[in-house]
Scaffold this motif. Sequence first.
Motif, PDB file in Angstrom:
ATOM      1  N   SER A 117      26.386  44.715  44.875  1.00  0.00           N
ATOM      2  CA  SER A 117      26.467  43.750  45.964  1.00  0.00           C
ATOM      3  C   SER A 117      26.179  42.341  45.468  1.00  0.00           C
ATOM      4  N   ILE A 118      25.169  42.213  44.599  1.00  0.00           N
ATOM      5  CA  ILE A 118      24.837  40.905  44.038  1.00  0.00           C
ATOM      6  C   ILE A 118      25.996  40.369  43.200  1.00  0.00           C
ATOM      7  N   MET A 119      26.578  41.251  42.376  1.00  0.00           N
ATOM      8  CA  MET A 119      27.710  40.852  41.546  1.00  0.00           C
ATOM      9  C   MET A 119      28.891  40.422  42.408  1.00  0.00           C
ATOM     10  N   ASP A 120      29.112  41.136  43.510  1.00  0.00           N
ATOM     11  CA  ASP A 120      30.201  40.764  44.420  1.00  0.00           C
ATOM     12  C   ASP A 120      29.969  39.378  45.012  1.00  0.00           C
ATOM     13  N   LYS A 121      28.722  39.104  45.375  1.00  0.00           N
ATOM     14  CA  LYS A 121      28.409  37.795  45.956  1.00  0.00           C
ATOM     15  C   LYS A 121      28.621  36.682  44.940  1.00  0.00           C
ATOM     16  N   VAL A 122      28.150  36.921  43.698  1.00  0.00           N
ATOM     17  CA  VAL A 122      28.342  35.915  42.646  1.00  0.00           C
ATOM     18  C   VAL A 122      29.832  35.708  42.383  1.00  0.00           C
ATOM     19  N   TRP A 123      30.570  36.838  42.328  1.00  0.00           N
ATOM     20  CA  TRP A 123      32.016  36.746  42.091  1.00  0.00           C
ATOM     21  C   TRP A 123      32.695  35.966  43.214  1.00  0.00           C
ATOM     22  N   SER A 141      35.752  31.084  44.780  1.00  0.00           N
ATOM     23  CA  SER A 141      36.062  30.242  45.934  1.00  0.00           C
ATOM     24  C   SER A 141      36.585  28.877  45.504  1.00  0.00           C
ATOM     25  N   MET A 142      37.645  28.426  46.160  1.00  0.00           N
ATOM     26  CA  MET A 142      38.171  27.101  45.894  1.00  0.00           C
ATOM     27  C   MET A 142      37.178  26.025  46.322  1.00  0.00           C
ATOM     28  N   LYS A 143      36.394  26.323  47.361  1.00  0.00           N
ATOM     29  CA  LYS A 143      35.382  25.369  47.821  1.00  0.00           C
ATOM     30  C   LYS A 143      34.369  25.083  46.718  1.00  0.00           C
ATOM     31  N   THR A 180      47.769  25.678  33.358  1.00  0.00           N
ATOM     32  CA  THR A 180      47.062  24.395  33.472  1.00  0.00           C
ATOM     33  C   THR A 180      45.568  24.607  33.654  1.00  0.00           C
ATOM     34  N   HIS A 181      45.196  25.572  34.481  1.00  0.00           N
ATOM     35  CA  HIS A 181      43.774  25.876  34.676  1.00  0.00           C
ATOM     36  C   HIS A 181      43.138  26.388  33.389  1.00  0.00           C
ATOM     37  N   ILE A 182      43.842  27.257  32.689  1.00  0.00           N
ATOM     38  CA  ILE A 182      43.324  27.774  31.421  1.00  0.00           C
ATOM     39  C   ILE A 182      43.186  26.637  30.408  1.00  0.00           C
ATOM     40  N   ALA A 183      44.145  25.708  30.421  1.00  0.00           N
ATOM     41  CA  ALA A 183      44.079  24.556  29.515  1.00  0.00           C
ATOM     42  C   ALA A 183      42.806  23.750  29.750  1.00  0.00           C
ATOM     43  N   PHE A 184      42.460  23.542  31.007  1.00  0.00           N
ATOM     44  CA  PHE A 184      41.238  22.796  31.319  1.00  0.00           C
ATOM     45  C   PHE A 184      40.016  23.536  30.788  1.00  0.00           C
ATOM     46  N   ILE A 185      39.994  24.854  30.932  1.00  0.00           N
ATOM     47  CA  ILE A 185      38.876  25.651  30.417  1.00  0.00           C
ATOM     48  C   ILE A 185      38.761  25.488  28.902  1.00  0.00           C
ATOM     49  N   VAL A 186      39.895  25.594  28.207  1.00  0.00           N
ATOM     50  CA  VAL A 186      39.896  25.473  26.750  1.00  0.00           C
ATOM     51  C   VAL A 186      39.436  24.074  26.334  1.00  0.00           C
ATOM     52  N   LEU A 187      39.881  23.039  27.051  1.00  0.00           N
ATOM     53  CA  LEU A 187      39.461  21.670  26.738  1.00  0.00           C
ATOM     54  C   LEU A 187      37.959  21.498  26.902  1.00  0.00           C
ATOM     55  N   VAL A 188      37.415  22.034  27.987  1.00  0.00           N
ATOM     56  CA  VAL A 188      35.971  21.917  28.229  1.00  0.00           C
ATOM     57  C   VAL A 188      35.187  22.667  27.154  1.00  0.00           C
ATOM     58  N   VAL A 189      35.637  23.889  26.827  1.00  0.00           N
ATOM     59  CA  VAL A 189      34.950  24.675  25.793  1.00  0.00           C
ATOM     60  C   VAL A 189      35.007  23.948  24.450  1.00  0.00           C
ATOM     61  N   ASN A 245      34.317  28.927  37.264  1.00  0.00           N
ATOM     62  CA  ASN A 245      35.053  28.961  38.534  1.00  0.00           C
ATOM     63  C   ASN A 245      36.566  29.065  38.295  1.00  0.00           C
ATOM     64  N   LEU A 246      37.069  28.241  37.381  1.00  0.00           N
ATOM     65  CA  LEU A 246      38.499  28.268  37.084  1.00  0.00           C
ATOM     66  C   LEU A 246      38.901  29.587  36.437  1.00  0.00           C
ATOM     67  N   LEU A 247      38.028  30.112  35.558  1.00  0.00           N
ATOM     68  CA  LEU A 247      38.337  31.375  34.896  1.00  0.00           C
ATOM     69  C   LEU A 247      38.403  32.531  35.897  1.00  0.00           C
ATOM     70  N   VAL A 248      37.432  32.584  36.819  1.00  0.00           N
ATOM     71  CA  VAL A 248      37.412  33.651  37.820  1.00  0.00           C
ATOM     72  C   VAL A 248      38.641  33.542  38.729  1.00  0.00           C
ATOM     73  N   CYS A 249      38.953  32.323  39.163  1.00  0.00           N
ATOM     74  CA  CYS A 249      40.144  32.124  40.005  1.00  0.00           C
ATOM     75  C   CYS A 249      41.412  32.538  39.258  1.00  0.00           C
ATOM     76  N   SER A 250      41.475  32.237  37.966  1.00  0.00           N
ATOM     77  CA  SER A 250      42.644  32.599  37.160  1.00  0.00           C
ATOM     78  C   SER A 250      42.773  34.111  37.030  1.00  0.00           C
ATOM     79  N   ILE A 251      41.635  34.788  36.828  1.00  0.00           N
ATOM     80  CA  ILE A 251      41.655  36.255  36.729  1.00  0.00           C
ATOM     81  C   ILE A 251      42.156  36.877  38.033  1.00  0.00           C
ATOM     82  N   GLN A 252      41.686  36.324  39.158  1.00  0.00           N
ATOM     83  CA  GLN A 252      42.120  36.858  40.453  1.00  0.00           C
ATOM     84  C   GLN A 252      43.610  36.661  40.686  1.00  0.00           C
ATOM     85  N   ARG A 253      44.141  35.548  40.201  1.00  0.00           N
ATOM     86  CA  ARG A 253      45.557  35.243  40.451  1.00  0.00           C
ATOM     87  C   ARG A 253      46.479  35.929  39.464  1.00  0.00           C
TER      88      ARG A 253
END
Length: 440
Positions: free
Chosen positions: A7-13, A18-20, A164-173, A80-88
């Motif tokens: 349940s905790i993992m679901d809440k964190v996920w 969330s886009m918000k 594009t989202h993955i690119a931003f993640i790679v740039l930040v890393v 956040n971007l990585l989780v959203c990317s995985i979901q999509r």
Amino acid sequence: MSRQTESIMDKVWNIFSSMKTGLVLLGVIAVVSGIGTLIPQEALDPGGAKSVNSLWKMLGFTHLYSTSWFRLILGLLSINLLVCSIQRFNGIYRKTFKPQPPQSASSIPSKIQTRISGNDKKLREAVSEVLKHKGYQLKINEQEGRWSFIAQKHKWGNWGSLITHIAFIVLVVGALVGSMTGFKGFFMAGEGETLPIQQIKVSKGNVAENFYVKINSAEDRVLANGERDNWYTDLSILESGQEVARQTISVNHPFSYQGVTFYQSSFAQGGKFTVNVNGQKVPFILQNKGGNYFQAPGTDLYFILAAVKADPKAPIVLYQVYQGNSSQPLAMGQMNLGEVNKINDTVSLTFDGLSSFTGLQVKKDPGVNLVWLGCALLMIGLVLSFYWRPHTISGILEMQEESYLHMGAIRGKLAVGTQEEFNQIVADIKKRLASDSVRS
């Protein structure tokens, strides 16, 4: 316990998916970065940073982009971007490689659609030929009394936003890796000088390497027509007293060793001198315009080079001598090549010739390859998003006494282009049906 953990993992996920959450983090980064542009940064304006209020200093706003809390915000946004990317991912994958024809007329996109009546065989032939001629790939499903299809063009465009989202993640890393494990610094050294890499003036990061840099020569080369050619520095890398690498660098031609890169940055004239203190002769070099100083051994006398006339045939220097903490020179004078000037009863100075100083930028950025990869992915993502927009058209043909083709297009973000494309296809299908009727 397992259910509670799940349940905790679901809440964190859910929070990070969330886009918000992403919008909030972007807003925080924008506000903080805005403040950072108004407050002088230590790396760019050390003097201005010293005058900043102590509260802002304590919060780290004078070195904003290297603070742990700013890096944490960037890391949270990347998660956040990585989780959203995985979901999509699954949805985009199915849309691209496993599209499904509609099962009923209600499954046809409602925003852009039409209905065409006619002979079922001719309708199927017209739809297939027109769409293939337009570059669409068709997937057809035939059942008793029903024929349906889904057609795609530029299907790789579906991946544009995800890349594009993955690119931003790679740039930040890449930026985080570079800022946390790399460094940037500068040093000015004269010909013949050897210094440990750890003694360079660092503007960010920390130097972990432990080799030495020797300046074999520095040259301000001039062409035969009087125009400046370039600045050249012949440098060696020493480990345990042995030369392990050597390279001549110039502007736009750097040299790298163990991930540390040396860039030619500046050049200054200098002079070679020998000081005689009670019979002890010590050679040294001075940089023009007081760029460095030399203290005569066993005395409180300090020598600087105030000016130099760099004529190879007849060089002239202007020197100054200071004693202790005095701001006024104890002695000063002009010297020609080989000339000896007496400073006092025990100290004399000899001008031995011209010398040169080289200014080198030193940088280590382990994340640079990730940054370049991120830039490449960003370009690919933008091209796919804006210049390779996917078009998807689906339809279902109900084969009865009078057949009807229900056909529609997915609206997408740019509805105008989709509508125009769809209208043209409908017109071509109707034109094809009309020509078939005339021939029959």
